[in-house]
Design an enzyme around this catalytic site. Sequence first.
Site, PDB file in Angstrom:
ATOM      1  N   LYS A 170      54.976  36.913  31.869  1.00 61.49           N
ATOM      2  CA  LYS A 170      54.282  38.121  32.077  1.00 61.49           C
ATOM      3  C   LYS A 170      53.674  38.122  33.213  1.00 61.49           C
ATOM      4  O   LYS A 170      52.621  37.456  33.517  1.00 61.49           O
ATOM      5  CB  LYS A 170      53.084  37.825  30.883  1.00 61.49           C
ATOM      6  CG  LYS A 170      52.576  39.232  30.384  1.00 61.49           C
ATOM      7  CD  LYS A 170      51.792  40.122  31.487  1.00 61.49           C
ATOM      8  CE  LYS A 170      50.584  39.880  31.719  1.00 61.49           C
ATOM      9  NZ  LYS A 170      50.134  40.438  32.759  1.00 61.49           N
ATOM     10  N   GLU A 245      46.506  26.795  37.278  1.00 57.46           N
ATOM     11  CA  GLU A 245      46.285  27.029  38.672  1.00 57.46           C
ATOM     12  C   GLU A 245      45.239  28.036  38.855  1.00 57.46           C
ATOM     13  O   GLU A 245      45.469  29.183  38.632  1.00 57.46           O
ATOM     14  CB  GLU A 245      47.448  27.320  39.401  1.00 57.46           C
ATOM     15  CG  GLU A 245      48.605  26.122  39.475  1.00 57.46           C
ATOM     16  CD  GLU A 245      48.203  24.955  40.133  1.00 57.46           C
ATOM     17  OE1 GLU A 245      47.337  24.914  41.100  1.00 57.46           O
ATOM     18  OE2 GLU A 245      49.093  24.055  39.776  1.00 57.46           O
ATOM     19  N   CYS A 279      44.411  31.583  47.100  1.00 56.40           N
ATOM     20  CA  CYS A 279      43.609  30.647  46.150  1.00 56.40           C
ATOM     21  C   CYS A 279      43.188  29.455  46.947  1.00 56.40           C
ATOM     22  O   CYS A 279      42.262  28.842  46.899  1.00 56.40           O
ATOM     23  CB  CYS A 279      44.112  30.462  44.973  1.00 56.40           C
ATOM     24  SG  CYS A 279      45.609  29.963  44.967  1.00 56.40           S
ATOM     25  N   GLU A 369      34.385  32.241  44.779  1.00 53.14           N
ATOM     26  CA  GLU A 369      35.578  32.615  45.357  1.00 53.14           C
ATOM     27  C   GLU A 369      35.532  34.137  45.507  1.00 53.14           C
ATOM     28  O   GLU A 369      35.450  34.887  44.873  1.00 53.14           O
ATOM     29  CB  GLU A 369      36.749  32.361  44.375  1.00 53.14           C
ATOM     30  CG  GLU A 369      38.106  32.490  45.040  1.00 53.14           C
ATOM     31  CD  GLU A 369      39.358  32.309  44.103  1.00 53.14           C
ATOM     32  OE1 GLU A 369      39.505  32.528  42.840  1.00 53.14           O
ATOM     33  OE2 GLU A 369      40.218  31.398  44.585  1.00 53.14           O
TER      34      GLU A 369
END
Length: 462
Positions: A170, A245, A279, A369
Amino acid sequence: MKAHDGMYIDGAWRPAAGRDTIAVVNPADEQVIAEVPAGGAEDVDAAVRAARAALPAWAATAPAERAARIAALRDVLVARRDEIAETVTAELGAPLPFSQAVHAGVPILVAGSYAGLAASYAFEEKVGNSTVYAEPVGVVGAITPWNYPLHQIVAKVAPALAAGCTIVLKPAEDTPLTAQLFAEAVHEAGVPAGVFNLVTGLGPVAGQALAEHEGVDLVSFTGSTAVGRKIGATAGAAVKRVALELGGKSANVILPSADLAKAVGVGVANVMGNSGQTCSAWTRMLVHTSQYDEAVALAAEAAAKYGDRIGPLVNAKQHARVRGYIERGVAEGARLVAGGPEAPREQGYFVSPTVFADVTPEMTVAQEEIFGPVVSLIRYEDEDDALRIANGTVYGLAGAVWAGDEAEAVAFARRMDTGQVDINGGRFNPLAPFGGYKQSGVGRELGSHGLAEYLQTKSLQF
Ligand code: NAD
């Protein structure tokens, strides 16, 4: 680039169960470039059934045959490299040279590495009077983000194929065309029907249905910590394997003995590449107080040079979010030395390369982040102070250490709570395990460590 109006299930493009669609937008000019089906629970169920049905035969294939299929897949990716790069540029917005080199180039390397590992991995070993077998976990539900759309797919699908698992993917709603192109490549490579299946759709609908499906044995997710937490909880309740992750807030630690200009230049480029949507980007630059002003000037200059070469952010939501973070930085007292919250162009989701000075470790821009082209320069007094700051977030995905002497950098890196550290600008290694300490995730991707995620062990005693 053509959009399929169906799902790739059991070796063919099939119509979706419902009629909902997702509009794919080019973030550089905000134009709709395609529509893809928004799948639901019924589509996910059909895909998982196909993957389950294909599992026994694929799990029983000789590793050399699986290696041959992955090598064929790598060859298709090579042959279609330009098309891949153009597709990523169209739906993610990355400048074409970056798409060519990184978005198309890295998956080719990773697929190649798994063709090699499938052939050479020790799926069987003797331990005393036992034989220990590494067997496939089963059906994998892979949920991927948009920021490295093909890399993140290949980093899950290639090791899963090598292990003998079957897969339902997906992909992110912002970048489904790259995923459809990948499904075509899998088909062209002669991977048997049902081994790989693709369901495009929204996260809370198709993604959630996949994570919750009882026919899925392992959920492998890359994306935000918020969604990762939810997926981990769902998988935990069902006692199924999970790999996560998640986000990062990595530190680029420049020790006083380092080549300052090089460390700052590479550090700024590391954040600005892919418009900061990485990331593992080193978004906190830690500089000794004696070199701080010089580093700030160098960073501002490097960011200004980047200028127009930067691509847009992926969508309007990320555009608003990143600009909000920049405003927050200013409000909390950080000093803007390059860029800022204003949109540099009328059209497209662009943000200027931005550098903050006078950032303190507890500020929002130093803790959360941002996922945009924003780097924060933080000053430290001594090595222990630098280590405290480097380790002072909930994340631990990556990082960098620069020093005049490699051993000095290694000694510092060994004290960092993080999964991957580049020493003096070390090169990317597709075989090195990648993954997080702390809230950056669970599990590892790439190389033999990444392959092991898709295996479970059985021991026979004699
Ligand atoms: P996200 O976590 O919402 O999306 C990642 C994937 O998860 C997508 O395929 C999405 O459809 C799916 N998803 C969303 N909700 C789901 C649910 N309830 N159940 C199952 N699947 C679900 O990430 P995003 O909204 O695209 O980005 C938001 C933030 O996440 C970014 O700003 C960034 O901080 C972070 N992010 C991190 C990475 C990374 O590589 N670590 C990648 C992308 C985004």
